[in-house]
Enzyme design. Structure first.
Site, PDB file in Angstrom:
ATOM      1  N   ASP A  69      -2.076 -17.942   5.291  1.00 35.46           N
ATOM      2  CA  ASP A  69      -3.057 -18.866   4.694  1.00 35.46           C
ATOM      3  C   ASP A  69      -3.641 -19.797   5.745  1.00 35.46           C
ATOM      4  O   ASP A  69      -4.843 -20.077   5.748  1.00 35.46           O
ATOM      5  CB  ASP A  69      -2.452 -19.645   3.521  1.00 35.46           C
ATOM      6  CG  ASP A  69      -1.018 -20.068   3.749  1.00 35.46           C
ATOM      7  OD1 ASP A  69      -0.231 -19.235   4.225  1.00 35.46           O
ATOM      8  OD2 ASP A  69      -0.681 -21.222   3.469  1.00 35.46           O
ATOM      9  N   ASP A  98      -6.032  -6.534   5.405  1.00 34.86           N
ATOM     10  CA  ASP A  98      -7.139  -6.126   4.542  1.00 34.86           C
ATOM     11  C   ASP A  98      -8.008  -7.341   4.217  1.00 34.86           C
ATOM     12  O   ASP A  98      -9.228  -7.340   4.413  1.00 34.86           O
ATOM     13  CB  ASP A  98      -6.555  -5.512   3.261  1.00 34.86           C
ATOM     14  CG  ASP A  98      -7.594  -4.748   2.458  1.00 34.86           C
ATOM     15  OD1 ASP A  98      -8.740  -4.626   2.923  1.00 34.86           O
ATOM     16  OD2 ASP A  98      -7.271  -4.289   1.359  1.00 34.86           O
ATOM     17  N   TYR A 102       0.818  -1.218   0.000  1.00 29.92           N
ATOM     18  CA  TYR A 102       0.000   0.000   0.000  1.00 29.92           C
ATOM     19  C   TYR A 102       0.851   1.267   0.000  1.00 29.92           C
ATOM     20  O   TYR A 102       0.306   2.369  -0.033  1.00 29.92           O
ATOM     21  CB  TYR A 102      -0.909   0.043   1.229  1.00 29.92           C
ATOM     22  CG  TYR A 102      -2.045  -0.932   1.144  1.00 29.92           C
ATOM     23  CD1 TYR A 102      -1.804  -2.293   1.283  1.00 29.92           C
ATOM     24  CD2 TYR A 102      -3.344  -0.506   0.917  1.00 29.92           C
ATOM     25  CE1 TYR A 102      -2.829  -3.202   1.194  1.00 29.92           C
ATOM     26  CE2 TYR A 102      -4.375  -1.414   0.833  1.00 29.92           C
ATOM     27  CZ  TYR A 102      -4.112  -2.767   0.969  1.00 29.92           C
ATOM     28  OH  TYR A 102      -5.126  -3.662   0.880  1.00 29.92           O
TER      29      TYR A 102
END
Ligand code: NAP
Length: 416
Positions: free
Chosen positions: A282, A306, A160
């Site tokens: 994950d 996010d 970001y």
């Protein structure tokens, strides 16, 4: 009092001050708000009414929020020709605590994302997203109440940071040439390039905030979520720096999972200590589905946070109910986590709960916990009475569908 965007700051309130990292709040703090674009206009009206009613009831009229409009997004662009006027930033700097609706990200040149710009300019490094289930909210989970976590997402770095170059540009070519020629890499020349910076400073201050939150709120674990098996010097380093903060700055208040196993302990930290563990991203997506009760506070890098916060929000009823806060050392901006949902703009249809619950977080930040609890009670009551907006109505048997403003009114009625 000064003016921002041509509007005088109200004289019947006082700015929030910061002293030694704590908010000093009068009985009438001035709070700047950004209404938001699209559905934000409806949501803000309903949310303001709920927040005002809760404050009025909790303190019998002795306290009130003095709202002060500041501008960003389409409204700012229409009025001032700018998406994020410098005056808006200056007003938040002066008044410290703000709340905002969702903002359209302008497509094309200029600012990449107004939300990202606000977070970076004001150094709002912790994106705090509590995710918990309110009884009665429809959920795809068998037992949604088992998930009750607060996600601390690093808010200023990672992919970001906005360091990227489009495929085919001179800049992308130069970076590829440097990497291939000088660093022994073999990047395809028809690649776009993005850079993922993760710093000691950014990581440690985020993990510190998560640990402090866990300690202040009696939470018993903090999980560092990372993808360090693949990205060793960014995600892996985030995990290592996180453990460093825990064991160097919170040593007497925490125990790591490895230490617990070495000492033959089970999965729970002894004597009210905070258990520090880490999970690969994950695997964490599985964990929140299969063993949600084992996680209380999560600290993670920007992109992981996010994805994870939206996935967790879906488990307890969706984005319409997910609040958020962007908090730094000096300023805090509370916001909906969803976007502007333009197809519902000005239809008085959308679910305002995300901004209402962001208001709950803001009231807690100001130390007005009684008003915050009243809103939660009102929200729980409205949902239990099956008075809900279209998004929940389509999943709830026997519910009454109401508009955005009517839902706000139902929350106020159920405050008791
Ligand atoms: P979105 O505005 O979040 O909407 C996507 C869908 O999510 C909606 O169509 C709706 O689904 C559901 N939804 C969102 N908010 C809801 C609410 N309050 N109540 C009930 N359902 C809700 O995402 P988007 O369409 O991808 O983005 C639109 C604009 O928002 C873009 O310009 C984007 O950049 C911006 N954005 C801003 C922020 C922010 O300001 N923080 C965050 C994300 C996106 P159904 O159609 O199924 O009802």
């Amino acid at each position: 009092m000064p003016h921002y965007n041509g509007l005088p700051v109200p004289t019947d309130g006082t700015p929030v001050r910061m002293e030694s990292g704590r908010c000093i709040v009068s009985d009438s703090p001035i709070v700047p708000f950004i209404e938001g674009d699209g559905c934000g206009r409806d949501i803000w009206k309903a949310s303001k009414a709920v927040i005002d009613a809760a404050v009025e009831r909790a303190y019998s009229g002795d306290r009130r929020i003095v709202w002060y409009e500041v501008f960003a997004g389409e409204k700012a662009h229409d009025r001032f020709g700018e998406w994020l006027p410098a005056d808006t930033i200056d007003a938040i700097r002066a008044l410290r605590v703000a709340i905002k609706g969702p903002l359209t990200t302008p497509v094309g040149g200029g600012i990449r994302s107004l939300n990202v710009a606000l977070r970076q300019i004001l150094s709002l490094y912790s994106c705090v997203r509590p995710v918990k289930w309110y009884p009665g909210v429809p959920s795809p989970m068998r037992d949604p109440g088992k998930l009750n976590i607060v996600i601390f997402r690093e808010n200023t770095e990672d992919v970001y940071a906005g360091v990227e170059w489009e495929c085919g540009t001179k800049e992308a070519g130069q970076v590829i040439e440097f990497l291939n020629g000088r660093m022994g890499r073999s990047i395809r020349t028809d690649s776009g390039i993005g850079i993922k910076p993760v710093s000691v400073t950014g990581s440690k201050r985020l993990v510190r905030a998560a640990l402090q939150y866990a300690q202040d709120n009696g939470r018993s674990s903090v999980t560092l979520v990372h993808k360090g098996n693949i990205m060793k010097f960014t995600e892996g380093a985030f995990r290592d720096w996180g453990y460093e903060v825990a064991t160097e700055e919170f040593r007497d208040r925490c125990v790591t999972e490895a230490e617990l196993w070495e000492s033959g302990g089970g999965g729970v930290a002894p004597n009210g200590k905070i258990l520090i563990k880490d999970r690969i991203a994950d695997a964490m997506f599985q964990q929140v589905l299969l063993r949600p009760a084992e996680y209380e506070v999560v600290a993670t890098t920007n992109l992981n946070g996010d994805y994870l916060s939206d996935a967790c929000a879906a488990q307890v009823g969706g984005l319409g109910l997910a609040p958020g806060a962007n908090i730094g050392d000096d300023y805090a901006v509370f916001e909906a986590t969803h976007g502007t949902a333009p197809k519902y703009a000005d239809k008085d249809m959308i679910n305002p709960s995300s901004v209402i619950l962001s208001g709950v977080m803001m009231l807690e930040h100001l130390g007005w916990k009684e008003a915050a609890r009243l809103i939660e009670r009102g929200m729980t009551g409205a949902i239990a009475a099956k008075t809900v907006t279209y998004d929940l109505h389509r999943q709830m048997a026997g519910a009454t569908k109401v508009g955005c403003s009517q839902f706000g009114a139902a929350v106020i009625r159920h405050m008791g």
